[in-house]
Design an enzyme around this catalytic site. Structure first.
Site, PDB file in Angstrom:
ATOM      1  CB  SER A 135     -51.090 101.615  80.423  1.00  0.00           C
ATOM      2  OG  SER A 135     -51.861 101.258  79.296  1.00  0.00           O
ATOM      3  CG  ASP A 170     -47.665  96.120  75.563  1.00  0.00           C
ATOM      4  OD1 ASP A 170     -48.789  96.238  75.042  1.00  0.00           O
ATOM      5  OD2 ASP A 170     -47.246  96.886  76.446  1.00  0.00           O
ATOM      6  CG  HIS A 203     -49.989  96.433  78.735  1.00  0.00           C
ATOM      7  ND1 HIS A 203     -49.438  97.510  78.075  1.00  0.00           N
ATOM      8  CD2 HIS A 203     -50.953  96.952  79.546  1.00  0.00           C
ATOM      9  CE1 HIS A 203     -50.029  98.616  78.463  1.00  0.00           C
ATOM     10  NE2 HIS A 203     -50.945  98.315  79.367  1.00  0.00           N
TER      11      HIS A 203
END
Length: 322
Positions: free
Chosen positions: A167, A263, A293
């Site tokens: 991320s 996601d 995610h």
């Protein structure tokens, strides 16, 4: 170019158990309006305690080092039975530049150390909004420079150094390589693992529409907050080193991209893959259509997370040791 695709139409049940556990415990986003930032950070740490437990046994060496931005912490993770001089992997945790720590991602770092046969160096970079762009990026570059200078003491071959992140951490990995290029310095980074990266904020994508709504593990509203925390209302909102989708991506290290289907960032990650390929880079990727995610954090119960970690670790070992 490698692609692994699962065709199931719903979230993998083991990953859904992870998601449900996080959301049932309150979730950081759900608490945003009733808790202070420090209280939300403490909650985020607690919610990850169960998921960072277990896994490979390693030795840890927590240190403080000086960077251009001040003193920060690093964690050096060394699995058993490594050669005297082995490859090193710098790991940058996710959390929207706002949450998480070396502790929340300790399990992931240990998994990479064990599976890829590398020394992992986790960076406890400064969080936003207290420390905005480019603080975390400058700290990361400083740590890479420090590693290059102290590799022999650490038992690391400075010629075999890679980076990985999830991320926001994946963002910092790409931006670090771009920073070296901007400074006209040779980058010591030989490979990148980029897990569900936060490379831009484009909320018009189909994946944002489908998977960024209220009640999801990661929401479009949350991502907007992270963007604002990191860059604020400044000229940096379109700065390529802050959100590297806008950058020229030629001459990047070989990269491996892990992309979950469920996601809001899925389309952005696919676009990053395409852009890196078009720029002439060595790129491999895996798409996990039934994953969300942060799904790698569910490795203690998820066969899909285990598979994803193993494939990326095998790729890394090949790049660093072949």
């Amino acid at each position: 170019m490698q692609e692994k695709i699962s065709s199931s139409p719903s979230v993998d049940p083991e990953i859904q158990q992870f998601v449900s556990d996080i959301l049932a415990s309150g979730g950081v986003d759900n608490a945003a309006h009733s808790l202070s930032l420090n209280e939300r950070r403490a909650l985020a740490e607690k919610l990850r305690e169960r998921w960072t437990a277990g896994g490979p046994e390693v030795t840890r060496d927590d240190r403080s080092i000086e960077t251009t931005e001040g003193t920060i912490g690093i964690r050096i993770i060394r699995p058993a039975n490594l050669p005297e001089k082995c490859a090193g992997l710098v790991y940058l945790h996710g959390g929207g530049f706002t949450y998480f720590s070396l502790d929340t991602h300790d399990r992931l770092m240990r998994e990479y150390a064990h599976r890829a046969g590398v020394v992992v160096i986790g960076i406890d970079y400064s969080l936003s909004p207290e420390f905005k762009y480019p603080t975390a990026l400058n700290e990361t570059v400083s740590v890479i420079d420090w590693l290059s200078e102290n590799a022999t003491e650490l038992g690391i071959d400075k010629g075999r150094l890679a980076m990985a992140g999830d991320s926001a951490g994946a963002n910092l990995c790409v931006s670090t390589c771009l920073k070296y290029r901007e400074q006209i310095r040779p980058s010591p980074i030989k490979a990148l693992i980029l897990n569900y990266g936060f490379f831009e904020l484009d909320k018009s994508t189909e994946s944002h529409r489908l998977y960024g709504g209220a009640g999801e593990l990661l929401t479009s509203e949350e991502l907007q907050m992270y963007w604002d925390n990191y860059v604020g209302e400044t000229a940096f909102t379109e700065e390529p080193l802050a959100f590297p989708m806008a950058a020229r991506l030629n001459a990047m290290p070989p990269s491996y991209h892990v992309i979950p289907g469920y996601d809001p960032l899925a389309d952005s990650n696919k676009r990053m893959v395409e852009k890196m390929i078009l720029a002439g880079n060595d790129v491999e990727f895996s798409i996990y259509e039934t994953a969300t995610h942060s799904f790698l954090e569910a490795v203690s119960i998820s066969k899909l997370a285990d598979e994803a970690l193993q494939l990326s670790s095998d790729w890394l070992s090949k790049k660093l040791y072949s």
